[in-house]
Design an enzyme around this catalytic site. Structure first.
Site, PDB file in Angstrom:
ATOM      1  N   TRP A 131      58.691  28.177  -8.173  1.00  0.00           N
ATOM      2  CA  TRP A 131      57.752  27.884  -7.094  1.00  0.00           C
ATOM      3  C   TRP A 131      58.444  27.036  -6.040  1.00  0.00           C
ATOM      4  O   TRP A 131      59.219  26.127  -6.385  1.00  0.00           O
ATOM      5  CB  TRP A 131      56.538  27.126  -7.646  1.00  0.00           C
ATOM      6  N   ALA A 214      50.417  24.297 -15.807  1.00  0.00           N
ATOM      7  CA  ALA A 214      49.319  24.328 -14.837  1.00  0.00           C
ATOM      8  C   ALA A 214      48.287  25.408 -15.162  1.00  0.00           C
ATOM      9  O   ALA A 214      47.305  25.558 -14.439  1.00  0.00           O
ATOM     10  CB  ALA A 214      49.867  24.537 -13.427  1.00  0.00           C
ATOM     11  N   LYS A 247      43.598  24.387 -12.255  1.00  0.00           N
ATOM     12  CA  LYS A 247      43.205  25.790 -12.480  1.00  0.00           C
ATOM     13  C   LYS A 247      42.275  25.911 -13.682  1.00  0.00           C
ATOM     14  O   LYS A 247      41.241  26.571 -13.593  1.00  0.00           O
ATOM     15  CB  LYS A 247      44.440  26.674 -12.702  1.00  0.00           C
TER      16      LYS A 247
END
Ligand code: PLP
Length: 401
Positions: A131, A214, A247
């Site tokens: 990322w 995450a 999330k």
């Protein structure tokens, strides 16, 4: 003479620009496969029912808004430790120091700052692909970036031998960011066996893992998702885990997460803890409290916890059904069986072999938004949009070859 600050304008963040362009697009059939947030069948990112109930409970029970201190809410930290370590919690007893942080990104930043304080001139290893935030954060702290090969889009497995080959060049004191369950942009996870081999290799070399979690619970389930990570942590003297509740609790804007550090011994525990407190204090002083209080409430009240687990499994089920349907539809449209890999991958993301031009054309011609890397968020569409997306993606993929 008046003071001045002479700075050049930075290029805009491509993902944030994509989000803004999607919002402005008035085409009714637009699809956002870009930003990494979960959406339901109606294209919404709703507040989870358990979260709403916990907020109602807090409204009544909360007695103060006084500072919590740089380490934040310790009951929340313990609840997350229990969630992550499950039945293995005892093996880590007295070895962890956990801080509430502003989201998973806050935890990553804290961990990288900690490593930066070590006199060993640490370099930061990131996967290819990773990322943009990993690279941005490490670079902003002046850490040298090194990359290791991880996986290519249209396969179901990690290129593990290549990964280990690249990590041969890692030095003692270096940091390696490894993505936890269904967090790599390719949707491809290390197997539990690979986690163990990796942990042994890192331990021998003295390389410090920072495991970025995450999407806990959005792969195969809360326990199964942690199998590999826990098998690895069990073999490591020192490791950091950045944990995000954005999330899996849908708390994105509440900035809720924590940094769990596993320490080798009592004296390093005291030193690490003191540095983490110091970094937090000098950076944001104290983490936000509301999201952590919500999570702590959900995890400590049986009824709320059950409701949250049901909602999480609904999300997981929806993602996995979308995956199967997209894999099937893309295979039918292209006649290329490699797209079957999308079904075996995990979580919200997959990486299709498209470049920036294809992505821009899909956006301009068909209102399908995706980043230049070809990384797509499968939860960004609904069941009715799968065939339309498959036709357009498939066409772009065939035009390319
Ligand atoms: N890790 C990476 C690399 C991310 O980019 C993000 C989200 O942007 C997260 C973790 C977790 O997100 P948050 O900071 O919103 O909890």
């Amino acid at each position: 003479m008046p003071s001045s600050l002479t700075l050049d304008v930075l290029p805009s963040d491509p993902l944030l620009s994509l989000m803004a362009a999607f919002r402005m697009d008035e085409r009714p059939d637009k699809v956002d496969l870009g930003v990494g947030v979960y959406r339901d069948e109606h294209g919404q990112t709703p507040i989870m029912r358990a979260v709403k109930r916990a907020e109602q409970e807090l409204l009544i029970s909360e007695r103060t808004k006084v500072y919590e201190g740089p380490a934040g809410n310790q009951e929340f930290c313990e609840a997350i430790e229990r969630l992550v370590f499950g039945s293995k919690r005892q093996s880590f007893e007295n070895r962890t120091t956990t801080m509430t942080t502003p989201g998973g990104c806050g935890a990553l930043f804290l961990a990288l700052q900690l490593m930066k304080r070590s006199p060993q001139n640490a370099r930061c290893w990131v996967s290819e692909p990773t990322w943009p935030n990993h690279i941005g954060m490490a670079q902003s702290l002046g850490l040298e970036i090194k990359t290791y090969r991880y996986a290519a889009g249209m396969t179901p497995v990690v290129h593990f031998e290549q990964m280990l080959d690249d990590l041969d060049a890692a030095r003692a004191g270096d940091i390696i960011i490894v993505q936890g369950p269904c967090h790599n942009p390719t949707g491809i996870d290390l197997s539990p066996e690979q986690w163990v081999i990796l942990a042994d290799r890192l331990e021998t070399k003295g390389v410090i893992p920072l495991i970025d979690i995450a999407y806990h619970g959005l792969g195969a389930g809360l326990d199964t998702d942690m199998d590999g990570v826990l098998a690895a942590l069990d073999r490591l003297a020192l490791a950091c885990v950045s944990y995000s509740c954005s999330k899996n609790f849908g708390l994105y804007r509440e900035r809720t997460g924590c940094l769990i550090t596993i320490c080798p011994n009592r004296s390093s525990h005291a030193a690490i803890s003191s540095h983490l407190n110091d970094i937090a204090r000098s950076c944001y002083s104290m983490p936000p409290a509301h999201g952590a209080a919500i999570v702590q409430t959900i995890l400590s009240m049986n009824e709320f916890r059950k409701e949250w687990e049901i909602e999480l499994s609904e999300m997981r089920g929806r993602i996995s059904a979308l995956r199967s349907n997209l894999a099937l539809a893309l295979t039918e449209v292209t006649g290329d069986r490699r797209f079957g890999a999308i079904e075996a991958q995990k979580g919200m993301f997959s990486q299709v072999p498209l470049n920036a031009d294809h992505a821009a054309k899909l956006t301009a011609d068909h209102a399908i938004y995706l980043p230049a890397s070809g990384r797509i968020n499968i939860a960004g569409m609904n069941a009715d949009q799968v065939s339309q997306v498959a036709v357009q993606l498939g066409q772009a993929l065939m035009d390319k070859s």
